[in-house]
Design an enzyme around this catalytic site. Sequence first.
Site, mmCIF file in Angstrom:
data_model
loop_
_atom_site.group_PDB
_atom_site.id
_atom_site.type_symbol
_atom_site.label_atom_id
_atom_site.label_comp_id
_atom_site.label_asym_id
_atom_site.label_seq_id
_atom_site.Cartn_x
_atom_site.Cartn_y
_atom_site.Cartn_z
ATOM 1 N N LYS A 184 -27.120 -23.613 7.422
ATOM 2 C CA LYS A 184 -27.046 -24.309 6.131
ATOM 3 C C LYS A 184 -28.166 -23.821 5.202
ATOM 4 C CE LYS A 184 -24.570 -27.984 8.384
ATOM 5 N NZ LYS A 184 -24.176 -29.383 8.437
ATOM 6 N N HIS B 25 -16.132 -25.232 4.753
ATOM 7 C CA HIS B 25 -16.952 -26.263 5.398
ATOM 8 C C HIS B 25 -16.849 -27.561 4.597
ATOM 9 C CE1 HIS B 25 -20.460 -28.453 6.786
ATOM 10 N NE2 HIS B 25 -20.401 -27.709 7.876
ATOM 11 N N GLU C 41 -18.956 -29.627 3.667
ATOM 12 C CA GLU C 41 -19.965 -29.784 2.607
ATOM 13 C C GLU C 41 -19.548 -29.021 1.353
ATOM 14 O OE1 GLU C 41 -23.313 -28.712 5.045
ATOM 15 O OE2 GLU C 41 -23.059 -30.586 6.138
ATOM 16 N N SER D 94 -22.492 -32.642 15.250
ATOM 17 C CA SER D 94 -23.512 -33.184 16.157
ATOM 18 C C SER D 94 -23.405 -32.643 17.585
ATOM 19 C CB SER D 94 -23.479 -34.717 16.141
ATOM 20 O OG SER D 94 -23.785 -35.195 14.834
HETATM 21 P P1 PGA Z 1 -24.279 -30.652 12.754
HETATM 22 O O1 PGA Z 1 -23.464 -29.763 11.690
HETATM 23 O O2 PGA Z 1 -24.233 -29.910 14.064
HETATM 24 O O3 PGA Z 1 -25.648 -30.779 12.201
HETATM 25 O O4 PGA Z 1 -23.561 -31.970 12.858
HETATM 26 C C1 PGA Z 1 -22.306 -29.069 12.052
HETATM 27 C C2 PGA Z 1 -21.750 -28.327 10.866
HETATM 28 O O5 PGA Z 1 -21.831 -28.838 9.766
HETATM 29 O O6 PGA Z 1 -21.242 -27.193 10.996
#
Ligand code: PGA
Length: 263
Positions: free
Chosen positions: A15, A98, A100, A216
Site C-alpha cells: 500500500k 483493490h 481501496e 487480515s
Molecule cells: P490486510 O490488507 O492484510 O492489511 O487486511 C489486505 C489487502 O488489502 O490486500
Amino acid sequence: MTLNLRKPMIAGNWKMHLSLGQSVELAKSVRDATENAPGEVALCVPFTAIAVVAEAIKGSHLRLGAQDLYWGAQGAFTGEISAGQLVDAGCSHVIIGHSERRRLFGDSDDWINRKLKAALAAKLIPIVCVGETLEERKSEKTFSILEGQLAAGLKGFAPAELAPLVLAYEPVWAIGTGVTATPAQAQEVHAFLRRQAGKLFGDGFAAGQRILYGGSVTAENADNLMAQPDIDGALVGGASLKAAAFARIANFQVPARAPARRG
Ligand code: PGA
C-alpha cells in the site's frame, strides 16, 4: 510451455507505506527468508519504490508488482502510470480493482475491465480483486455482488486471453480490520468464484484459476486458510510490512496439494 497455473502465490501489498531505504531493506529480508517457499512470492510496492526494489531483488525468486495502473499507453494523463511503464520499471505483476481503489478513488467495474485489458496486453500478470462490504454480507448480497464484479471485470475476454489471470477474494470487512474470514467462510466464497469462472469461461479454465484470499491474513492464520481446497494463495497487506510475518506466511505449511492444470 507448461503452465502450472495453480501454483500457490503469496503476494504482499505494501500500500502507501515505507521509504525507499525501508523498501529495499524489507525486500532483501523477504528474499532471504523465502528462498524455499512452496509457491510464488510477489511484492506489490508503491510506484516510487518499483525501480529500487527491482534492483534489490534482481535474479532472485521474488516477483515484483505494482498496485494499480492506467489503461492508456501514453499521453496527457497527469499523475497516471501505464502498463508499459510498469514493465519498464521492472514489474511482472499488477493489482487491479483493490477495494481501496474502488471505494476511495472511484474505480468502477468498467475501469477495472480496461485496466485488465491493458495489463494483459503488456504481459503483466493481473491480480484482480473482488469482495463484498459488511453491509452487503449482512443483507445476503455477497454472492450477487461477487457475481456482478466478476462478470463485469472480466467481460469481453476469451478464456485463453485470461490464462495469466489471478483473482483475489478480499472481503472489504476483513481488510485491515483484524477480522479475518474464517477458513470455512473464505472457502465457501472461493468455491463460488470458481463455479462462476466455470460458467463464464468453462470448467477447464475454472479448475486452473488461481484465487487468493486477502483480508487480515497473518502468520497465525495463513496455514489454516491455505489448507482450504479452493484457496490458492494470499494477498497480504499489514503483515507484508514485517519481514518475519510475511516470510512465515509465504512459507506456509499445509498437507500436499494435488496439482491442477488449466485444461
Ligand atoms: P490486510 O490488507 O492484510 O492489511 O487486511 C489486505 C489487502 O488489502 O490486500
